[in-house]
Design a protein around this motif. Structure first.
Motif, PDB file in Angstrom:
ATOM      1  N   ILE A 195       0.836  -1.209   0.000  1.00  0.00           N
ATOM      2  CA  ILE A 195       0.000   0.000   0.000  1.00  0.00           C
ATOM      3  C   ILE A 195       0.866   1.252   0.000  1.00  0.00           C
ATOM      4  CG2 ILE A 195      -1.615   1.354   1.411  1.00  0.00           C
ATOM      5  CD1 ILE A 195      -2.765  -1.372   2.324  1.00  0.00           C
ATOM      6  N   GLU A 196       1.868   1.273   0.864  1.00  0.00           N
ATOM      7  CA  GLU A 196       2.755   2.443   0.981  1.00  0.00           C
ATOM      8  C   GLU A 196       3.463   2.733  -0.344  1.00  0.00           C
ATOM      9  OE1 GLU A 196       3.406   4.518   3.520  1.00  0.00           O
ATOM     10  OE2 GLU A 196       3.319   3.464   5.442  1.00  0.00           O
ATOM     11  N   LYS A 197       3.794   1.691  -1.103  1.00  0.00           N
ATOM     12  CA  LYS A 197       4.564   1.868  -2.333  1.00  0.00           C
ATOM     13  C   LYS A 197       3.706   2.294  -3.526  1.00  0.00           C
ATOM     14  CE  LYS A 197       6.580  -2.234  -2.228  1.00  0.00           C
ATOM     15  NZ  LYS A 197       7.471  -3.381  -2.541  1.00  0.00           N
ATOM     16  N   ASN A 198       2.376   2.269  -3.354  1.00  0.00           N
ATOM     17  CA  ASN A 198       1.507   2.517  -4.515  1.00  0.00           C
ATOM     18  C   ASN A 198       0.506   3.643  -4.281  1.00  0.00           C
ATOM     19  OD1 ASN A 198       1.998   0.237  -6.667  1.00  0.00           O
ATOM     20  ND2 ASN A 198       2.065  -0.786  -4.673  1.00  0.00           N
ATOM     21  N   LYS A 199       0.936   4.699  -3.652  1.00  0.00           N
ATOM     22  CA  LYS A 199       0.056   5.842  -3.388  1.00  0.00           C
ATOM     23  C   LYS A 199      -0.140   6.738  -4.621  1.00  0.00           C
ATOM     24  CE  LYS A 199      -0.421   5.412   1.210  1.00  0.00           C
ATOM     25  NZ  LYS A 199      -1.709   5.329   1.899  1.00  0.00           N
ATOM     26  N   LYS A 200       0.929   6.949  -5.375  1.00  0.00           N
ATOM     27  CA  LYS A 200       0.906   7.972  -6.420  1.00  0.00           C
ATOM     28  C   LYS A 200      -0.206   7.781  -7.467  1.00  0.00           C
ATOM     29  CE  LYS A 200       3.807  10.558  -9.645  1.00  0.00           C
ATOM     30  NZ  LYS A 200       2.761  10.590 -10.699  1.00  0.00           N
ATOM     31  N   PRO A 201      -0.446   6.576  -7.980  1.00  0.00           N
ATOM     32  CA  PRO A 201      -1.502   6.436  -8.994  1.00  0.00           C
ATOM     33  C   PRO A 201      -2.875   6.870  -8.489  1.00  0.00           C
ATOM     34  CG  PRO A 201      -0.081   4.512  -8.998  1.00  0.00           C
ATOM     35  CD  PRO A 201       0.296   5.316  -7.796  1.00  0.00           C
ATOM     36  N   PHE A 202      -3.130   6.687  -7.195  1.00  0.00           N
ATOM     37  CA  PHE A 202      -4.427   7.073  -6.652  1.00  0.00           C
ATOM     38  C   PHE A 202      -4.469   8.575  -6.357  1.00  0.00           C
ATOM     39  CE2 PHE A 202      -3.582   2.622  -5.549  1.00  0.00           C
ATOM     40  CZ  PHE A 202      -4.564   2.050  -6.353  1.00  0.00           C
TER      41      PHE A 202
ATOM     42  N   TYR B 242      -5.267   9.988  -9.680  1.00  0.00           N
ATOM     43  CA  TYR B 242      -6.716   9.892  -9.935  1.00  0.00           C
ATOM     44  C   TYR B 242      -7.469  11.014  -9.228  1.00  0.00           C
ATOM     45  CZ  TYR B 242     -11.309   8.583  -8.076  1.00  0.00           C
ATOM     46  OH  TYR B 242     -12.613   8.609  -7.620  1.00  0.00           O
ATOM     47  N   LEU B 243      -7.120  11.280  -7.969  1.00  0.00           N
ATOM     48  CA  LEU B 243      -7.794  12.348  -7.222  1.00  0.00           C
ATOM     49  C   LEU B 243      -7.569  13.704  -7.877  1.00  0.00           C
ATOM     50  CD1 LEU B 243      -7.084  11.254  -3.530  1.00  0.00           C
ATOM     51  CD2 LEU B 243      -9.282  11.200  -4.725  1.00  0.00           C
ATOM     52  N   HIS B 244      -6.367  13.944  -8.357  1.00  0.00           N
ATOM     53  CA  HIS B 244      -6.071  15.209  -9.053  1.00  0.00           C
ATOM     54  C   HIS B 244      -6.888  15.314 -10.345  1.00  0.00           C
ATOM     55  CE1 HIS B 244      -3.095  16.206  -6.162  1.00  0.00           C
ATOM     56  NE2 HIS B 244      -2.141  15.406  -6.605  1.00  0.00           N
ATOM     57  N   ALA B 245      -6.981  14.201 -11.072  1.00  0.00           N
ATOM     58  CA  ALA B 245      -7.730  14.212 -12.337  1.00  0.00           C
ATOM     59  C   ALA B 245      -9.217  14.461 -12.084  1.00  0.00           C
ATOM     60  CB  ALA B 245      -7.530  12.888 -13.075  1.00  0.00           C
TER      61      ALA B 245
ATOM     62  N   ASP C 191     -11.644  22.052  -9.703  1.00  0.00           N
ATOM     63  CA  ASP C 191     -10.717  22.367  -8.616  1.00  0.00           C
ATOM     64  C   ASP C 191      -9.296  21.981  -9.014  1.00  0.00           C
ATOM     65  OD1 ASP C 191     -12.712  23.281  -6.796  1.00  0.00           O
ATOM     66  OD2 ASP C 191     -13.219  21.204  -6.334  1.00  0.00           O
ATOM     67  N   THR C 192      -8.330  22.608  -8.373  1.00  0.00           N
ATOM     68  CA  THR C 192      -6.932  22.245  -8.639  1.00  0.00           C
ATOM     69  C   THR C 192      -6.497  21.064  -7.783  1.00  0.00           C
ATOM     70  OG1 THR C 192      -6.225  23.887  -7.005  1.00  0.00           O
ATOM     71  CG2 THR C 192      -6.289  24.584  -9.315  1.00  0.00           C
ATOM     72  N   LYS C 193      -7.198  20.868  -6.657  1.00  0.00           N
ATOM     73  CA  LYS C 193      -6.880  19.778  -5.750  1.00  0.00           C
ATOM     74  C   LYS C 193      -8.183  19.267  -5.150  1.00  0.00           C
ATOM     75  CE  LYS C 193      -2.878  18.865  -2.791  1.00  0.00           C
ATOM     76  NZ  LYS C 193      -1.845  19.475  -1.903  1.00  0.00           N
ATOM     77  N   MET C 194      -8.247  17.977  -4.811  1.00  0.00           N
ATOM     78  CA  MET C 194      -9.479  17.377  -4.337  1.00  0.00           C
ATOM     79  C   MET C 194      -9.861  17.884  -2.952  1.00  0.00           C
ATOM     80  SD  MET C 194     -12.077  15.431  -4.692  1.00  0.00           S
ATOM     81  CE  MET C 194     -11.723  14.555  -6.216  1.00  0.00           C
TER      82      MET C 194
ATOM     83  N   LEU D  62      -5.086  15.795  -0.820  1.00  0.00           N
ATOM     84  CA  LEU D  62      -6.317  16.538  -0.543  1.00  0.00           C
ATOM     85  C   LEU D  62      -6.006  18.008  -0.287  1.00  0.00           C
ATOM     86  CD1 LEU D  62      -8.362  14.168   1.829  1.00  0.00           C
ATOM     87  CD2 LEU D  62      -8.483  14.366  -0.659  1.00  0.00           C
ATOM     88  N   GLU D  63      -6.974  18.873  -0.589  1.00  0.00           N
ATOM     89  CA  GLU D  63      -6.776  20.307  -0.376  1.00  0.00           C
ATOM     90  C   GLU D  63      -6.898  20.671   1.099  1.00  0.00           C
ATOM     91  OE1 GLU D  63      -9.496  23.998  -1.491  1.00  0.00           O
ATOM     92  OE2 GLU D  63      -8.293  23.354  -3.210  1.00  0.00           O
TER      93      GLU D  63
END
Length: 587
Positions: free
Chosen positions: A261-268, A271-274, A281-284, A483-484
């Motif tokens: 879990i710790e190693k795979n944060k960036k893809p999610f 997704y939140l940014h997209a 918004d610029t950030k979720m 998150l914002e």
């Protein structure tokens, strides 16, 4: 074809007629109380040199457990539909006291089993071969059991604080757009189509949490303080010892899962940014996370939801299809949106009648359908185990989430395969990824918070302001800064922190999620054995360790990161596909 109308209110009369004034319930509890006293005497007079009396003891333990669970589930349902039912509140206290006495007697049994000579132990196992796993577990756990005095105090000390939380939370109302709403109704607005409504609901809840945070801090501190006191009396130093034992899981398994879990944060986070960009918004923002992306048929009538679920369950197999028919036709579901209902969805099992009841507030969205499916998954787990004796039905929380997650996947997979446009596919991917974010980010944050909170609680009372700080830090790490703003009062409205029966009820969700993903991926290639394999896994879930269960049914070693990476890879593909679709639609 005639239109079928399904009642969104459950039938409890078939369990005990008369509600909290039920004469049938009163008689049931009195009989159980007498049975409990008889068992107490049997256990106290049982000589560990004699295996003979244990046959009656194990039988009584099963019958009393079945009776107590039946009564407790009924009262839980009564209070969920109306938290103001004072008679039900009183009965809940009585049942809690009986359960605490039962656990105290079971603790005595464990300690006596640990002292039985080896020849007596072998005789006991020969008499009860079906209970070899659970009895061996009891014998090994004996040294970790709280003393009889501590067990007797739990009803009015430990469990009472958890019940105070439930009652207090149920009594809170907030005003949104001029309407007075329960917490559950207000939380449901997180998926409202109007961003202004989502933000107003969020602000109203934050104001309410701020107003009452001192009281919630007291409740949480008293719960953790009592728990730590029990651990100390049993010689337990690590706060994860008990949760791992309850989940029948090795520490190596938990650590392997957490590393993945710790190693795979960036893809999610990507997704939140997209998604935030799609919402302007610029950030979720946390209160926009549940926003539904544009989708056809956004408003789903309850009857349509039921028909959809029945169809999807039947696609898995005959057993699952017939189960769904029975659940809806026999009034097992309370989904009506009305005041005074509690906020949290749940499934309650009734082991004496082999039934379940599902409770939620249906909000006419696809998310609402998935919530209903999730709880029905729990009910199907109960259904799958109805031929298993009661002691072997006590599956751990980590496996309790497997069937519910599997049921969600059945719905999501079919919906994605039937999607005709990019907009529809994006909508389904969003729903799938919300679950990944909850399991890999939100629940990870809860795990971090609960671990750090318990460590600070050892040193003394943790103030509400400090709890906010701990929650903020945990959320920032869990969400990898994506998150914002940080909903620092998450420690208040997350009921799992207040569950006395299940400390650290966070990582079990993630375990069940990834296990279900792995099983779903394998089962799709199993053809006609799909449902059969699933049922077999569920039946074994109360009588094996997590490691042995997965090795038997999937042939995988869950102490290794590779197992968890397989499930994670499916979620990473969802994120990649979502970002591609979002970019294409933007053009």
């Amino acid at each position: 074809m005639n239109h079928i109308t399904y009642q969104p209110v459950w039938n409890l009369h078939s369990i005990f007629d008369g509600g909290s004034e039920s004469a049938e319930l009163h008689k049931h509890m009195k009989t159980t109380e007498v049975h409990l006293k008889d068992l107490d005497e049997k256990v106290k007079t049982w000589s560990v040199e004699d295996s003979g009396p244990f046959i009656d003891i194990i039988h009584d333990l099963q019958e009393i457990r079945r009776s107590l669970s039946q009564a407790r589930s009924y009262i839980i349902c009564l209070l969920a539909q109306n938290h103001k039912n004072r008679r039900a509140q009183s009965i809940r206290g009585e049942i809690t006291a009986l359960f605490s006495r039962y656990e105290s007697i079971k603790s005595m049994v464990k300690k006596k089993l640990s002292r039985t000579p080896e020849y007596v132990w072998e005789e006991i196992l020969a008499h009860s071969p079906a209970h070899r796993f659970i009895l061996t577990e009891w014998r090994e756990e004996a040294d970790l059991e709280p003393g009889e005095e501590v067990s007797d105090l739990m009803a009015d000390g430990y469990h009472a604080w958890g019940q105070i939380y439930q009652s207090f939370m149920s009594s809170i109302t907030v005003t949104v757009k001029g309407d007075e709403l329960s917490v559950g109704q207000a939380i449901n607005l997180r998926s409202h189509s109007d961003p202004a409504v989502r933000e107003e609901a969020h602000s109203a809840l934050v104001e309410k949490w701020s107003e009452h945070e001192g009281m919630f801090a007291q409740i949480l501190n008293h719960l953790a303080g009592f728990r730590l006191g029990m651990y100390k009396s049993a010689g337990i130093g690590d706060v994860l010892t008990t949760p791992l034992a309850q989940n029948r899981m090795k520490e190596e398994t938990l650590n392997a899962m957490m590393r993945v879990i710790e190693k795979n944060k960036k893809p999610f986070a990507d997704y939140l940014h997209a998604k935030a960009a799609m919402l302007g918004d610029t950030k979720m923002k946390s209160f926009h996370f549940g926003a539904l992306l544009d989708s056809p048929n956004r408003h789903i009538e309850y009857d349509k939801a039921v028909s959809l679920i029945k169809e999807r369950f039947a696609s898995v197999g005959q057993e699952m299809g017939q189960f769904a028919e029975k659940a809806f036709n026999d009034g097992w579901v309370d989904a009506e949106n009305r005041p005074d209902k509690q906020a949290v969805a749940f499934c309650a099992g009734f082991p004496k009648t082999n039934e379940s009841r599902v409770f939620l507030t249906f909000n006419h969205t696809f998310k609402g359908v998935l919530s209903l499916v999730h709880e029905l998954g729990h009910a199907f787990h109960n259904h799958a185990m109805k031929s298993v004796d009661i002691l072997n039905r006590q599956y751990p929380m980590s496996l309790a989430e497997t069937a519910s997650t599997f049921a969600e996947m059945v719905m999501l997979e079919e919906a994605f395969n039937n999607a005709e446009t990019d907009e529809e596919r994006l909508f389904i991917l969003d729903e799938k990824l919300k679950r990944s974010v909850m399991n890999f980010m939100n629940l990870h944050a809860r795990f971090i918070f609960e671990k750090e909170f318990h460590e600070e609680r050892r040193k003394g009372f943790v103030s509400s302001s400090r709890l906010n700080e701990l929650m903020e830090s945990a959320l920032e790490r869990g969400y990898d800064g994506s998150l914002e703003e940080w909903p620092v009062h998450t420690w208040i409205w997350t009921p799992h922190f207040y569950k006395t029966e299940a400390p650290f009820y966070n990582f079990p969700y993630t375990f069940g999620y990834l296990l279900a993903l792995n099983f779903f991926a394998q089962a799709k290639d199993a053809g006609d054995t799909f449902e059969e394999r699933f049922m077999a896994l569920l039946k074994d879930s109360g009588s094996m360790t997590a490691e042995d269960l997965v090795m038997k049914h999937l042939g995988e070693d869950i102490t290794e990161e590779r197992f968890w990476e397989k499930g994670m890879e499916l979620c990473l593909k969802d994120s990649e596909e979502f970002i591609k679709l979002a970019a294409r639609l933007k053009k």
